[in-house]
Design a protein around this motif. Structure first.
Motif, short mmCIF file in Angstrom:
data_model
loop_
_atom_site.label_atom_id
_atom_site.label_comp_id
_atom_site.label_asym_id
_atom_site.label_seq_id
_atom_site.Cartn_x
_atom_site.Cartn_y
_atom_site.Cartn_z
N GLN A 1 37.92 -52.35 -53.59
CA GLN A 1 38.64 -52.11 -52.34
C GLN A 1 39.10 -50.66 -52.25
OE1 GLN A 1 41.61 -55.03 -51.28
NE2 GLN A 1 42.76 -53.59 -50.06
N GLU B 1 36.43 -57.12 -51.75
CA GLU B 1 37.20 -56.85 -50.53
C GLU B 1 37.16 -55.37 -50.16
OE1 GLU B 1 40.31 -59.32 -49.46
OE2 GLU B 1 40.55 -60.25 -51.42
N GLY C 1 39.15 -54.10 -46.95
CA GLY C 1 40.55 -54.49 -46.79
C GLY C 1 41.48 -53.35 -46.43
N GLU D 1 34.93 -61.65 -41.83
CA GLU D 1 33.98 -60.86 -42.62
C GLU D 1 32.88 -61.76 -43.17
OE1 GLU D 1 35.87 -58.65 -45.71
OE2 GLU D 1 37.24 -57.62 -44.36
N SER E 1 28.76 -64.71 -50.07
CA SER E 1 30.19 -64.41 -50.05
C SER E 1 30.98 -65.55 -50.68
CB SER E 1 30.68 -64.18 -48.62
OG SER E 1 30.16 -62.99 -48.09
N THR F 1 36.14 -62.12 -50.38
CA THR F 1 37.06 -61.78 -49.30
C THR F 1 37.97 -62.98 -49.00
OG1 THR F 1 37.21 -61.03 -47.00
CG2 THR F 1 35.40 -62.52 -47.53
#
Length: 362
Positions: A85, A162, A165, A199, A36, A194
């Protein structure tokens, strides 16, 4: 010899005019790793992901997937798929058609594409959903369709921008666990961006914390949380107490005495060359007691009063006005014992170890 990395970025720089969005970033991601990139809005993480996907070209540096440079390789020719997203599902198509779309676009026969899409839907827990409209699905189900559409193409790397989100809080919490389980089941390499530290901490094998175009620290969630390398990481990853002060003496073992603006002295750990310092203590590292003698073994001990009780179930906390501190001390509220029902205005004693306080040059 087996390829030891699925993704390598080597001194990647991206400039837009006079603005440097990504500034000399290098890292590697191992096969099957959940990696990440965590950072605030505007830190450069989306630009970095777009370069990996092939939507932007780096100003300089190299991007390699399984050892092969991707410079000059268009997005549709890279062994990469991306989950946005917005998910970007086709509302006019059924679930099965959405999943099979990439296969048919690559020349796979309709029959084979439908068969592979059906198998993939079963693996992500959506067996029998092939004929449904995507508009009839829940948010979590649409997430799984988007993942299935990526994984059916058997990419080397899945990029996720993301993707949680837009979900409500309860569904987002559920999908964090489900997404990690899906990744582990398929053993596919995930690169996830992110701004939500929860997360990143829950799902990742490793995290890169990004700030102003650079990586501040790369490590496991535990390393970043308990051993931050910079003040930014200490502030950005997790809840923390933060105080400014001046170094007033250091020991060879890394113990630093800090004088707060009020004159109060505290002790922490760090390598501080300058007198101006920043000190951080996690709320859960602060011990609480009704009398000072219960904290007798702690070098940092202070008396105070509860100024607020922030009830949030298991994550509830106290704000404490402690003598010598300009801002309230935040500590985790005990879920059981004599302090579990403490009220605003109650006297309380707080304390913490030297190791719990991380000290940096300001």
């Amino acid at each position: 010899m087996a390829q030891t990395t699925d993704l390598d970025l080597v001194h990647v720089i991206k400039r837009f005019g006079s603005h440097t969005a990504v500034n000399d970033v290098s890292f590697s991601v191992a096969p099957g790793e959940f990696f990440s990139i965590l950072g605030p809005s505007g830190c450069g993480k989306t630009t970095l992901m777009r370069m990996i996907a092939g939507f932007e070209d780096p100003t300089s540096g190299d991007i390699r997937i399984r050892g092969k440079s991707m410079i000059g390789v268009p997005a549709n020719k890279r062994p990469v798929n991306m989950v946005f997203q917005s998910l970007a599902l086709f509302p006019m198509m059924s679930v099965g058609e959405n999943v099979a779309y990439g296969l048919t676009s690559r020349g796979v026969s309709r029959a084979e594409a439908e068969e592979r899409a059906g198998r993939m839907l079963e693996r992500v827990g959506l067996k029998g959903f092939g004929n449904r409209r995507v508009t009839a699905l829940s948010g979590g189900q649409r997430q799984r369709v988007a993942i299935a559409r990526c994984l059916v193409l058997e990419p080397t790397l899945v990029l996720l921008d993301e993707p949680l989100g837009a979900l409500d809080l309860k569904l987002r919490e559920h999908m964090k666990i489900e997404l990690k389980q899906l990744q582990a089941t398929f053993n596919t390499t995930f690169a996830y961006i992110t701004h939500d530290q929860s997360e990143a901490l829950v799902m990742s094998d490793r995290i890169a914390v990004m700030n102003q175009g650079r990586f501040e620290q790369v490590g496991s969630p535990r390393e970043l949380y308990h051993h931050p390398a910079t003040p930014f990481v200490a502030s950005f990853v997790g809840e923390t107490n933060k105080w400014q002060g001046e170094a007033a003496g250091a020991a060879p073992d890394g113990t630093v005495a800090i004088r707060l603006p009020s004159g109060t002295m505290v002790k922490g750990q760090g390598r501080v060359a300058d007198r101006a310092t920043l000190a951080f203590v996690r709320p859960e590292a602060i011990a609480l007691a009704q009398d000072s003698s219960s904290l007798g073994g702690l070098p940092n001990r202070f008396e105070g009063r509860v100024s607020a009780v922030l009830f949030d179930g298991a994550n509830s906390s106290l704000l404490i006005d402690a003598a010598g501190f300009d801002e309230p001390v935040r500590a985790v509220l005990p879920q059981a014992g004599p302090l579990a029902g403490i009220q605003v205005g109650a006297p309380i004693h707080v304390g913490w170890t030297v190791e719990a306080m991380k000290v940096f040059a300001a």
